[in-house]
Scaffold this active site. Structure first.
Site, PDB file in Angstrom:
ATOM      1  N   SER A   1      -6.318  -7.618 -17.541  1.00 33.73           N
ATOM      2  CA  SER A   1      -5.470  -6.971 -18.542  1.00 33.73           C
ATOM      3  C   SER A   1      -4.223  -7.767 -18.887  1.00 33.73           C
ATOM      4  O   SER A   1      -3.607  -7.528 -19.928  1.00 33.73           O
ATOM      5  CB  SER A   1      -5.044  -5.580 -18.062  1.00 33.73           C
ATOM      6  OG  SER A   1      -4.301  -5.663 -16.860  1.00 33.73           O
TER       7      SER A   1
ATOM      8  N   ASP B   1       4.557  -0.563 -19.123  1.00 37.14           N
ATOM      9  CA  ASP B   1       4.077   0.615 -18.407  1.00 37.14           C
ATOM     10  C   ASP B   1       4.235   0.362 -16.912  1.00 37.14           C
ATOM     11  O   ASP B   1       4.966  -0.542 -16.518  1.00 37.14           O
ATOM     12  CB  ASP B   1       2.646   0.991 -18.814  1.00 37.14           C
ATOM     13  CG  ASP B   1       1.612  -0.096 -18.490  1.00 37.14           C
ATOM     14  OD1 ASP B   1       1.919  -0.992 -17.679  1.00 37.14           O
ATOM     15  OD2 ASP B   1       0.498  -0.039 -19.042  1.00 37.14           O
TER      16      ASP B   1
ATOM     17  N   HIS C   1       2.189  -3.259 -16.391  1.00 36.99           N
ATOM     18  CA  HIS C   1       2.161  -4.417 -17.281  1.00 36.99           C
ATOM     19  C   HIS C   1       3.536  -4.761 -17.858  1.00 36.99           C
ATOM     20  O   HIS C   1       4.303  -3.851 -18.186  1.00 36.99           O
ATOM     21  CB  HIS C   1       1.180  -4.158 -18.427  1.00 36.99           C
ATOM     22  CG  HIS C   1      -0.203  -3.839 -17.964  1.00 36.99           C
ATOM     23  ND1 HIS C   1      -0.660  -2.535 -17.834  1.00 36.99           N
ATOM     24  CD2 HIS C   1      -1.228  -4.640 -17.582  1.00 36.99           C
ATOM     25  CE1 HIS C   1      -1.912  -2.561 -17.389  1.00 36.99           C
ATOM     26  NE2 HIS C   1      -2.276  -3.816 -17.225  1.00 36.99           N
TER      27      HIS C   1
END
Length: 364
Positions: free
Chosen positions: A49, A339, A342
């Site tokens: 991610s 978040d 991340h």
């Protein structure tokens, strides 16, 4: 309001602004003045991610971010599947080396081989070196990312012809960012695995998988490869939120594992370069600059480093970070994290330009 690139580059207020301008100008001259044979024709991305530009949108998994407020600071202000409020490191690196400002996801039907000839992302949020890691959230395993790359090569040869395609394959910059999920989503979440292997033994297992992955890329024609190390994963907001006994400080045990694994990656890079003729593999140290941002946020223009912008910023990511959460901050540029897991776009950009001036400098 989105900051421009120049504003992001001015991350260290410990140097005079005029000196920063000169450094930026010289780097831009270096990129613009590269010889034709040194120019990077494409940026090709593998990983999780930290670099996934939206592949998970097109597979059956809950590990998605194709909804607001993800992407609210992206071009046009819409979600793309990037786990960020805006762009990711491959996007900034692609733009900095004179290519397009975005590296598209391979599975996104909005793009085709003409787009992918300049850059393509095979990464999948939630994946790892270990196949068992990708099984946790049902995402694309690393071996499948390589299979997609093989498919891409065939499309590229059909589109450009063998000779031109081979130039792109051999001269492209390959960015690899993966490994955090292997520890946080797999090893530390599996009591059974911890009984079977010490964390050091698991690190060695992953290093073996990393060797095989780079070997596969090498025999497929890749030569210029950046292998990113782990971030200070003990300082991710989710880890700090659960570190109650130490008053929500960074979890030093997790950071220690990250440093230990990164040292093994450095040794791996040296061994692979010695083993495979013509390979230009570099270790990209994101840990050091990221930790400095977290521990000295004001130096980089941040105000908050212990929790993210989205929601309460302590636990939320993916579907828990959504437009209905009333706590999301109005300005993500003040936050190191977007978040609970991340970095924000601003952090991604600072890290990207740091890598361009260090490990990636030999390629640009």
């Amino acid at each position: 309001m989105r900051h421009n690139n120049m504003a992001y580059w001015c991350s260290h207020n410990i140097i005079p602004y005029w000196l920063f301008l000169i450094q930026t100008y010289l780097l831009l001259l270096l990129v613009a003045g590269s010889k034709p044979g040194q120019k990077i024709p494409a940026v090709i991305v593998f990983g999780d991610s930290s670099v996934d530009s939206g592949n998970n949108n097109f597979i059956p998994t809950i590990a998605r971010s194709n909804f607001m407020p993800y992407g609210r600071d992206f071009f046009g202000g819409f979600p793309t599947g990037r786990f960020c409020n805006g762009r990711l490191p491959p996007d900034f690196i692609s733009e900095a080396v004179g290519l397009k400002p975005l590296v598209p996801a391979y599975l996104d039907p909005a793009y085709n081989i003409s787009d992918f000839s300049y850059g393509v992302c095979f990464a999948s949020a939630g994946t790892g070196f270990d196949n068992a890691t990708s099984n946790v959230l049902g995402v694309i395993p690393l071996w499948k990312e390589v299979e997609f790359y093989k498919e891409y090569q065939k499309k590229l040869r059909d589109y450009l012809g063998d000779e031109k395609a081979q130039v792109i394959i051999s001269e492209a910059l390959y960015l690899v960012s993966i490994g955090t999920n292997d520890f946080l989503e797999n090893y530390y979440s599996s009591p059974e695995k911890q009984k079977q292997l010490t964390v050091s033994q698991y690190e060695d297992f992953l290093i073996g998988l990393a060797w095989n992955f780079v070997k596969d890329l090498y025999f497929l024609g890749a030569r210029k490869i950046s292998l990113a190390g782990l971030p200070p994963m003990g300082c991710l907001p989710l880890q700090r939120a659960t570190n109650i006994m130490q008053d929500h400080a960074c979890a030093e045990d997790k950071n220690s594992v990250a440093r230990e694994f990164n040292m093994k990656l450095i040794t791996l890079v040296a061994n692979l370069n010695n083993y495979f003729p013509g390979l230009q593999l570099v270790y990209s140290d994101a840990y050091t600059v990221f930790l400095d941002i977290i521990t000295s946020p004001s130096k980089y223009g941040f105000e908050v480093a212990n929790y993210g912008c989205c929601g309460t910023g302590r636990f939320e990511m993916s579907f828990l970070c959504n437009k209905h959460n009333p706590f999301t901050c109005p300005d993500a540029n003040k936050y190191v994290f977007w978040d609970a897991f991340h970095p924000s776009e601003k952090t991604d950009q600072i890290i990207s330009y740091n890598l361009l001036k260090t490990s990636l400098a030999k390629f640009v």
